[in-house]
Write a protein that holds these residues in place. Structure first.
Motif, PDB file in Angstrom:
ATOM      1  N   UNK A 161      55.941  42.598  14.126  1.00 41.90           N
ATOM      2  CA  UNK A 161      57.110  43.451  14.268  1.00 41.90           C
ATOM      3  C   UNK A 161      57.302  44.279  13.006  1.00 41.90           C
ATOM      4  N   UNK A 162      57.581  45.581  13.208  1.00 39.30           N
ATOM      5  CA  UNK A 162      57.858  46.482  12.088  1.00 39.30           C
ATOM      6  C   UNK A 162      59.176  47.199  12.327  1.00 39.30           C
ATOM      7  N   UNK A 163      59.860  47.527  11.249  1.00 42.08           N
ATOM      8  CA  UNK A 163      61.073  48.339  11.324  1.00 42.08           C
ATOM      9  C   UNK A 163      60.665  49.782  11.017  1.00 42.08           C
ATOM     10  N   UNK A 164      61.200  50.705  11.806  1.00 44.74           N
ATOM     11  CA  UNK A 164      60.861  52.120  11.617  1.00 44.74           C
ATOM     12  C   UNK A 164      62.117  52.827  11.116  1.00 44.74           C
ATOM     13  N   UNK A 165      61.987  53.493   9.973  1.00 43.54           N
ATOM     14  CA  UNK A 165      63.138  54.160   9.353  1.00 43.54           C
ATOM     15  C   UNK A 165      63.501  55.429  10.123  1.00 43.54           C
ATOM     16  N   UNK A 166      64.603  56.066   9.709  1.00 37.05           N
ATOM     17  CA  UNK A 166      65.031  57.283  10.409  1.00 37.05           C
ATOM     18  C   UNK A 166      64.337  58.530   9.895  1.00 37.05           C
ATOM     19  N   UNK A 167      63.726  58.513   8.782  1.00 33.08           N
ATOM     20  CA  UNK A 167      62.914  59.640   8.273  1.00 33.08           C
ATOM     21  C   UNK A 167      62.210  59.261   7.026  1.00 33.08           C
TER      22      UNK A 167
ATOM     23  N   UNK B 260      64.205  55.045  13.691  1.00 30.61           N
ATOM     24  CA  UNK B 260      65.365  54.196  13.435  1.00 30.61           C
ATOM     25  C   UNK B 260      65.467  53.037  14.440  1.00 30.61           C
ATOM     26  N   UNK B 261      64.401  52.296  14.566  1.00 33.05           N
ATOM     27  CA  UNK B 261      64.338  51.179  15.504  1.00 33.05           C
ATOM     28  C   UNK B 261      63.358  50.134  14.966  1.00 33.05           C
ATOM     29  N   UNK B 262      63.180  49.091  15.704  1.00 30.63           N
ATOM     30  CA  UNK B 262      62.150  48.097  15.405  1.00 30.63           C
ATOM     31  C   UNK B 262      61.177  48.098  16.569  1.00 30.63           C
TER      32      UNK B 262
ATOM     33  N   UNK C 176      58.604  56.982  10.319  1.00 29.76           N
ATOM     34  CA  UNK C 176      58.181  57.379  11.665  1.00 29.76           C
ATOM     35  C   UNK C 176      56.748  57.925  11.630  1.00 29.76           C
ATOM     36  N   UNK C 177      55.986  57.627  12.611  1.00 26.62           N
ATOM     37  CA  UNK C 177      54.569  57.985  12.715  1.00 26.62           C
ATOM     38  C   UNK C 177      53.742  57.371  11.588  1.00 26.62           C
ATOM     39  N   UNK C 178      54.237  56.270  11.024  1.00 24.02           N
ATOM     40  CA  UNK C 178      53.516  55.573   9.958  1.00 24.02           C
ATOM     41  C   UNK C 178      52.253  54.904  10.470  1.00 24.02           C
ATOM     42  N   UNK C 179      51.293  54.746   9.577  1.00 26.11           N
ATOM     43  CA  UNK C 179      50.013  54.123   9.932  1.00 26.11           C
ATOM     44  C   UNK C 179      50.094  52.613   9.804  1.00 26.11           C
ATOM     45  N   UNK C 180      49.286  51.940  10.610  1.00 33.42           N
ATOM     46  CA  UNK C 180      49.152  50.494  10.530  1.00 33.42           C
ATOM     47  C   UNK C 180      47.680  50.136  10.696  1.00 33.42           C
TER      48      UNK C 180
END
Length: 141
Positions: free
Chosen positions: A135-141, A112-114, A63-67
């Motif tokens: 598209x990216x998957x976002x983990x729960x933590x 926890x979503x895409x 979550x809040x990851x950089x791209x």
């Protein structure tokens, strides 16, 4: 010459002449090259190109990851707008001749979503605009 034969010749000449005139009128405003314009370089543009999407398509990030991504053939970074799940995302741009390197961060609300990162490059002419994303998957933590 007989009149019917003369009329047939005149008809055929007028038919072929009008076809050539119609074709030349229809194609007069179109260039044959990549610019797609009427032959002058003032109205042409280099279509923006987007690439090097990182993390790559379908990767999992925190979550809040950089791209990051690259954009070629733009005049200024203000032409680029980024959204994630229809939410505007602030990005920073760094010019690295001949492209801009854009960096952004996923919204904090996405866990926890895409989500699709959608990048749109605006321009004065619709022929000079571009849109792409991944598209990216976002983990729960």
């Amino acid at each position: 010459m007989k009149t019917p034969r003369l009329l047939a010749i005149i008809f055929m000449i007028s038919f072929f002449t009008s076809g050539a005139v119609t074709a030349s009128e229809h194609h007069s405003g179109h260039g044959g090259g990549k610019s797609g314009g009427g032959g002058s370089s003032a109205g042409s543009c280099g279509k923006p190109q987007l690439g090097k999407f990182l993390p790559p398509h379908l990767a999992t990030i925190a979550p809040e990851g950089k791209f990051t991504f690259l954009v070629f053939n733009i005049d200024k970074p203000e032409q680029v707008a980024v959204t994630v799940k229809n939410m505007p995302v602030e990005v920073t741009a760094e010019f690295k001749d001949p492209y801009y390197l854009f960096t952004g961060k996923m919204p904090a609300s996405l866990v926890n979503t895409a989500a699709r990162i959608n990048v749109k490059v605006s321009a004065k002419s619709p022929h000079c605009e571009a849109e792409d994303g991944w598209l990216l998957k976002i983990s729960d933590k």
